[in-house]
Scaffold this active site. Structure first.
Site, PDB file in Angstrom:
ATOM      1  N   LYS A  36       0.967  -1.079  -0.012  1.00  0.00           N
ATOM      2  CA  LYS A  36      -0.117  -0.087   0.051  1.00  0.00           C
ATOM      3  C   LYS A  36       0.728   1.253  -0.018  1.00  0.00           C
ATOM      4  O   LYS A  36       0.604   2.210  -0.504  1.00  0.00           O
ATOM      5  CB  LYS A  36      -0.796   0.086   1.240  1.00  0.00           C
ATOM      6  N   ARG A 131      -8.551   0.440  16.467  1.00  0.00           N
ATOM      7  CA  ARG A 131      -8.905   0.799  14.920  1.00  0.00           C
ATOM      8  C   ARG A 131     -10.130  -0.326  14.306  1.00  0.00           C
ATOM      9  O   ARG A 131     -10.892  -0.364  15.038  1.00  0.00           O
ATOM     10  CB  ARG A 131      -7.686   0.757  13.918  1.00  0.00           C
TER      11      ARG A 131
HETATM   12  C1  LIG Z   1      -0.691  -0.975   6.555  1.00  0.00           C
HETATM   13  C2  LIG Z   1      -0.993  -2.263   7.240  1.00  0.00           C
HETATM   14  C3  LIG Z   1      -0.242  -3.327   7.263  1.00  0.00           C
HETATM   15  C4  LIG Z   1       1.232  -3.202   6.939  1.00  0.00           C
HETATM   16  O1  LIG Z   1       1.682  -2.345   8.084  1.00  0.00           O
HETATM   17  P1  LIG Z   1       3.401  -2.130   8.064  1.00  0.00           P
HETATM   18  O2  LIG Z   1       3.527  -1.441   9.594  1.00  0.00           O
HETATM   19  O3  LIG Z   1       3.810  -1.193   7.065  1.00  0.00           O
HETATM   20  O4  LIG Z   1       4.061  -3.413   8.202  1.00  0.00           O
HETATM   21  C5  LIG Z   1      -0.661  -4.477   7.634  1.00  0.00           C
HETATM   22  N1  LIG Z   1      -2.169  -4.701   8.109  1.00  0.00           N
HETATM   23  C6  LIG Z   1      -2.998  -3.791   7.853  1.00  0.00           C
HETATM   24  C7  LIG Z   1      -4.511  -4.145   8.280  1.00  0.00           C
HETATM   25  C8  LIG Z   1      -2.571  -2.375   7.476  1.00  0.00           C
HETATM   26  O5  LIG Z   1      -3.521  -1.536   7.236  1.00  0.00           O
END
Ligand SMILES: *Cc1c(COP(=O)(O)O)cnc(C)c1O
Length: 358
Positions: A36, A131
């Site tokens: 992402k 969240r």
């Molecule tokens: C962004 C995200 C991740 C990845 O997080 P990092 O800290 O970049 O490893 C994993 N799970 C969800 C639900 C996310 O939104």
């Protein structure tokens, strides 16, 4: 490529992913590579897949559609809970989505039915970061409802800590997730295939020697891309922290006072903290700003100090020879600056592909 540009070393990203895949395999945990922060870059996704990630994940349908259009056939998870308004696109491009609302789950089943497909569901559980996620006491009901939908398959459970409130995914939280998975299996006579324990913030737990229990998947973005642990932003041993470099060009360089003069109100982005008077300094302006990156998330090269920023300007002190007009300065982006640079249409992306294996 002309500045501003983001130089991306695919070999370092692949190397980082390979190290984490190997280390986590020893703990019985597979890696889902999160794209992402890269606008769903097919090149970066390719590097992750070469390194052995089991699946890919992104928070945006648009990014997953980009991956599919480029020919990615690996399993892809949508890790932000879908909007009801996008369920048709979700079932068309993602194998699995993460969910916490039964109205959305039902809509996904209807959309999957219309497309004659089966869509996978991971139910997210709230474990304290506040969240997304079902409250644990509501999980059993949600599982029952999901299993009742004709065009869905319940793939597993997930949780997400760290991101909103900084809650640490420790042994206690992970044991709680494992216990929930066991309870669901016992109650419904099923076997939840995936128990996704979290993100890069889970790595300290994963390497601590604690029992991993039912947790068999972590979704990793920042650790792979930047080589840092988000709990303290320290470098993870053996990983590259310089896979990305943000390059900007000097558009003005003059000796000016350090103190502004005239009546002082707010700047374009609110109140401005007042500078310390150092007398006249060489002040250099780079042709980048908040539309291109997060200036607060840039690490300046040695001898350069970031002094201020606006939409289109980054003001720095120092830099010697590099501060001449037309010169380039190179910065290390943190996660926030990387995300902004990758998603900015003003920033060119220069991929370097020579492999630096680790
Ligand atoms: C962004 C995200 C991740 C990845 O997080 P990092 O800290 O970049 O490893 C994993 N799970 C969800 C639900 C996310 O939104």
């Amino acid at each position: 490529m002309s500045p501003p540009r983001l130089e991306i070393d695919l070999g370092k990203i692949e190397g980082n992913a390979r190290v984490l895949v190997r280390r986590l395999a020893k703990r019985g945990v597979a890696v889902t590579g999160v794209t992402k922060a890269t606008l769903g870059s097919p090149s970066i996704a390719g590097a992750l897949l070469r390194a052995g990630v089991r699946s890919l994940a992104d928070s945006r349908v648009e990014n997953i559609e980009t991956l599919r259009a480029s020919g990615v056939s690996a399993p892809v998870y949508l890790i932000r809970c879908p909007m009801i308004s996008e369920v048709t696109r979700v079932v068309a491009c993602a194998d699995v989505s993460f969910n916490s609302e039964l109205a959305v789950v039902r809509a996904l089943s209807a959309a999957a039915r219309a497309e004659s497909t089966i869509h996978g569901i991971v139910l997210m559980v709230e474990l304290g970061d506040l969240r997304e996620g079902l409250m644990p006491e509501d999980l059993e009901h949600a599982v029952g409802e999901t299993l009742r939908q004709p065009n869905l398959s319940l793939v597993g459970l997930g949780t997400n800590l760290t991101c909103r409130s900084g809650v640490v995914p420790d042994a206690e939280k992970m044991a709680e997730l494992s216990a929930l998975a066991d309870a669901i299996d016992a109650r419904f006579g099923c076997t939840l295939r995936v128990v996704s324990g979290g993100n890069s913030g889970n790595l300290q737990w994963a390497f601590s020697g604690a029992d991993t229990g039912r947790v068999n998947d972590l979704r990793l973005g920042e650790a792979i891309l930047l080589g840092r642990d988000p709990l303290d932003r320290r470098r993870i041993g053996g990983l590259h922290i310089d896979a990305f470099t943000f390059v900007a060009e000097v558009i003005e360089s003059k000796t000016k006072p350090t103190m502004p003069w005239g009546e002082i109100r707010q700047g374009a982005f609110g109140p401005v903290s007042c500078a310390r008077d150092r007398g006249p300094v060489r002040q250099t302006i780079l042709g980048v700003g908040r539309q291109d990156c997060d200036p607060d998330g840039l690490e300046a090269p040695p001898g350069v100090e970031i002094s201020g920023s606006s939409s289109d300007h980054l003001v720095v002190y120092g830099g010697g020879d590099r501060s001449r007009v037309g010169g380039e300065m190179r910065f290390k982006p943190n996660y926030s600056a990387l995300l902004r640079a990758m998603t900015s249409p003003f920033v060119a992306k220069e991929l370097k592909t020579e492999l630096s294996r680790s």
